[in-house]
Design a protein around this motif. Structure first.
Motif, PDB file in Angstrom:
ATOM      1  N   VAL A 297      -5.308   6.110 -25.148  1.00  0.00           N
ATOM      2  CA  VAL A 297      -5.732   6.271 -23.822  1.00  0.00           C
ATOM      3  C   VAL A 297      -4.773   5.091 -22.937  1.00  0.00           C
ATOM      4  N   GLU A 298      -4.189   5.655 -21.839  1.00  0.00           N
ATOM      5  CA  GLU A 298      -3.365   4.694 -21.076  1.00  0.00           C
ATOM      6  C   GLU A 298      -4.412   4.295 -20.064  1.00  0.00           C
ATOM      7  N   ILE A 299      -4.436   2.788 -20.126  1.00  0.00           N
ATOM      8  CA  ILE A 299      -5.057   2.064 -19.234  1.00  0.00           C
ATOM      9  C   ILE A 299      -4.372   1.886 -17.799  1.00  0.00           C
ATOM     10  N   ASP A 300      -4.919   2.335 -16.753  1.00  0.00           N
ATOM     11  CA  ASP A 300      -4.155   2.538 -15.299  1.00  0.00           C
ATOM     12  C   ASP A 300      -4.613   0.990 -14.675  1.00  0.00           C
ATOM     13  N   VAL A 301      -3.770   0.079 -15.143  1.00  0.00           N
ATOM     14  CA  VAL A 301      -3.918  -1.385 -14.691  1.00  0.00           C
ATOM     15  C   VAL A 301      -3.701  -1.194 -13.110  1.00  0.00           C
ATOM     16  N   ASP A 302      -2.665  -0.707 -12.539  1.00  0.00           N
ATOM     17  CA  ASP A 302      -2.076  -1.001 -11.227  1.00  0.00           C
ATOM     18  C   ASP A 302      -3.178  -0.123 -10.518  1.00  0.00           C
ATOM     19  N   GLY A 303      -3.731   1.051 -10.920  1.00  0.00           N
ATOM     20  CA  GLY A 303      -4.692   1.805  -9.940  1.00  0.00           C
ATOM     21  C   GLY A 303      -5.922   0.845  -9.857  1.00  0.00           C
ATOM     22  N   PHE A 304      -6.471  -0.078 -11.042  1.00  0.00           N
ATOM     23  CA  PHE A 304      -7.607  -0.951 -10.928  1.00  0.00           C
ATOM     24  C   PHE A 304      -7.442  -2.000  -9.920  1.00  0.00           C
ATOM     25  N   GLU A 305      -6.057  -2.469 -10.042  1.00  0.00           N
ATOM     26  CA  GLU A 305      -5.680  -3.686  -9.178  1.00  0.00           C
ATOM     27  C   GLU A 305      -5.825  -3.147  -7.677  1.00  0.00           C
ATOM     28  N   THR A 306      -5.121  -2.082  -7.402  1.00  0.00           N
ATOM     29  CA  THR A 306      -5.005  -1.423  -6.081  1.00  0.00           C
ATOM     30  C   THR A 306      -6.606  -1.373  -5.574  1.00  0.00           C
ATOM     31  N   ARG A 307      -7.565  -0.771  -6.343  1.00  0.00           N
ATOM     32  CA  ARG A 307      -8.756  -0.242  -5.854  1.00  0.00           C
ATOM     33  C   ARG A 307      -9.627  -1.777  -5.541  1.00  0.00           C
ATOM     34  N   HIS A 308      -9.340  -2.805  -6.542  1.00  0.00           N
ATOM     35  CA  HIS A 308      -9.978  -3.987  -6.147  1.00  0.00           C
ATOM     36  C   HIS A 308      -9.448  -4.881  -5.263  1.00  0.00           C
ATOM     37  N   GLY A 309      -8.455  -4.867  -4.955  1.00  0.00           N
ATOM     38  CA  GLY A 309      -7.782  -5.405  -4.061  1.00  0.00           C
ATOM     39  C   GLY A 309      -8.172  -4.838  -2.553  1.00  0.00           C
ATOM     40  N   LEU A 310      -8.334  -3.493  -2.496  1.00  0.00           N
ATOM     41  CA  LEU A 310      -8.894  -2.935  -1.144  1.00  0.00           C
ATOM     42  C   LEU A 310     -10.299  -3.109  -1.037  1.00  0.00           C
ATOM     43  N   ILE A 311     -11.141  -3.460  -2.164  1.00  0.00           N
ATOM     44  CA  ILE A 311     -12.306  -3.788  -2.133  1.00  0.00           C
ATOM     45  C   ILE A 311     -12.691  -4.990  -1.540  1.00  0.00           C
ATOM     46  N   ARG A 312     -11.634  -5.924  -1.997  1.00  0.00           N
ATOM     47  CA  ARG A 312     -12.203  -7.536  -1.650  1.00  0.00           C
ATOM     48  C   ARG A 312     -11.324  -7.411  -0.202  1.00  0.00           C
TER      49      ARG A 312
END
Length: 382
Positions: A297-312
């Motif tokens: 399973v590919e871990i979408d690190v960039d997507g996670f970082e972007t979403r959590h950056g937007l949330i913060r």
């Protein structure tokens, strides 16, 4: 503490890098730089608007306004400079590896504890999104019982100075203590010890290899050969080109290591492996089974970082980068976060790395006690 005031020791590549990083850290300011090469130090001070330049680093330590000292010089200078900084009641951020030998690294940690000051050791891998993603899977239990890790940092051609970058001091035991095992191996060893929970080291085996003389004699002809041989002679190259090894850890887990500046080997990925799954790096992937199928399973690190950056972000459109090691240390000095114990990880890493050298020398596996007992100071008298 509203502002953390920093003094840099070393006006070379690493000192400049640390200055650049601190410029992006809120609540941090670089006030001074010290180097026996006052011309280089002055140029950096002019470029970055640093008020004070010192030829003698001990004179810089007398400045009561400086809270943190960054040690950005070659390995065998780390111990005397870091210890002096702690004795001057400063926190210390030290370049990797912690020192040129295990016993010198112990002295630094002991000095930090005696002074009740924070010690951080540079390891760019620890706070990367990829490492933090792996840590999330380890801590969640998704990998099961983690029991094995492989640390790999290997290049086919990338010897400091000989291949064109860095200074001769990188390839000299007198200044560096060792070669790629100390230089680049420390990154991956530290990352995997961190992911394994930094258990104590019990035993280490290892072997080192030096290909440089043979390769320059056989693979190059004409002007190129003359150029490489000239740089090799100028450098005083007396360290390994590659090192391999493995450590048995106190919790029963195993850490394998490969570090090379110059080795004709295929690329191999670092991994952390548990009873129910594993994480592979570059790119980050989860290795597991689903419905009895082997699954990657590919871990979408960039997507996670972007979403959590937007949330913060306050506006919903601001993407905040994950704090790096410089942000983290400044926040720890200010008492805002608990420090990731890079000092403990770095000291354990020194035991593994020096164990590889000792095992190669003795031709057998060695214990942690043997490594500590055999370790001698490589510190340069100031």
């Amino acid at each position: 503490m509203e502002t953390v005031t920093i003094g840099i020791i070393g006006a070379g590549n690493r000192g400049e890098e640390h200055i650049r990083k601190y410029r992006g850290v809120d609540g941090a300011t670089v006030k001074a730089i010290a180097d026996i090469d006052t011309e280089a130090a002055g140029e950096l001070a002019d470029e970055f608007g640093i008020p004070d330049v010192y030829e003698d680093f001990e004179a810089m330590l007398d400045d009561p306004e400086i809270d943190v000292v960054n040690v950005c010089v070659h390995n065998n200078l780390h111990e005397p400079m870091a210890v002096a900084a702690f004795e001057a009641d400063k926190h210390v951020f030290c370049e990797k590896p912690l020192a040129g030998s295990y016993t010198d690294a112990e002295n630094i940690v002991d000095a930090a504890n005696a002074a009740d000051k924070l010690l951080a050791v540079q390891n760019v891998e620890l706070l990367t999104p990829e490492t933090q993603a792996a840590r999330t899977f380890v801590e969640s239990g998704d990998l099961g019982e983690v029991s094995f890790a492989r640390s790999v940092y290997s290049r086919r051609r990338g010897r400091p100075y000989v291949d064109g970058y860095g200074t001769p001091a990188f390839v000299s035991k007198e200044s560096a203590g060792g070669g790629p095992v100390f230089d680049i191996g420390t990154y991956e060893i530290g990352r995997n010890l961190y992911l394994l929970g930094n258990p104590a080291v019990e035993r280490v085996n290892g072997q080192t290899f030096d290909y440089t003389d043979d390769s320059l004699g056989e693979e190059l002809t004409g002007d190129n050969a003359e150029l490489y041989r000239k740089r090799l002679e100028e450098s005083g190259h007396d360290v390994e080109d590659a090192g391999t090894g493995a450590a048995r850890l106190a919790d029963g887990s195993r850490l394998e290591v490969r570090a090379a500046w110059h080795a004709y080997q295929p690329d191999e990925r670092g991994v952390v492996v548990g009873s129910q799954g594993g994480i592979a790096f570059d790119p980050v992937e989860l290795l597991t089974t689903m419905n009895d199928y082997e699954t990657t399973v590919e871990i979408d690190v960039d997507g996670f970082e972007t979403r959590h950056g937007l949330i913060r972000g306050e506006s919903g459109y601001e993407v905040d980068e994950r704090p790096n090691q410089y942000d983290h240390f400044v926040a720890a000095v200010r008492g805002e976060v608990d420090q990731i114990r890079t000092d403990e990880i770095a000291l354990n890493s020194m035991l593994v790395m020096e164990g590889i050298y000792l095992s190669a020398e003795r031709g057998r596996e060695v214990t942690a006690e043997e490594i500590a007992e055999a370790s001698v100071s490589r510190s340069i008298d100031l």
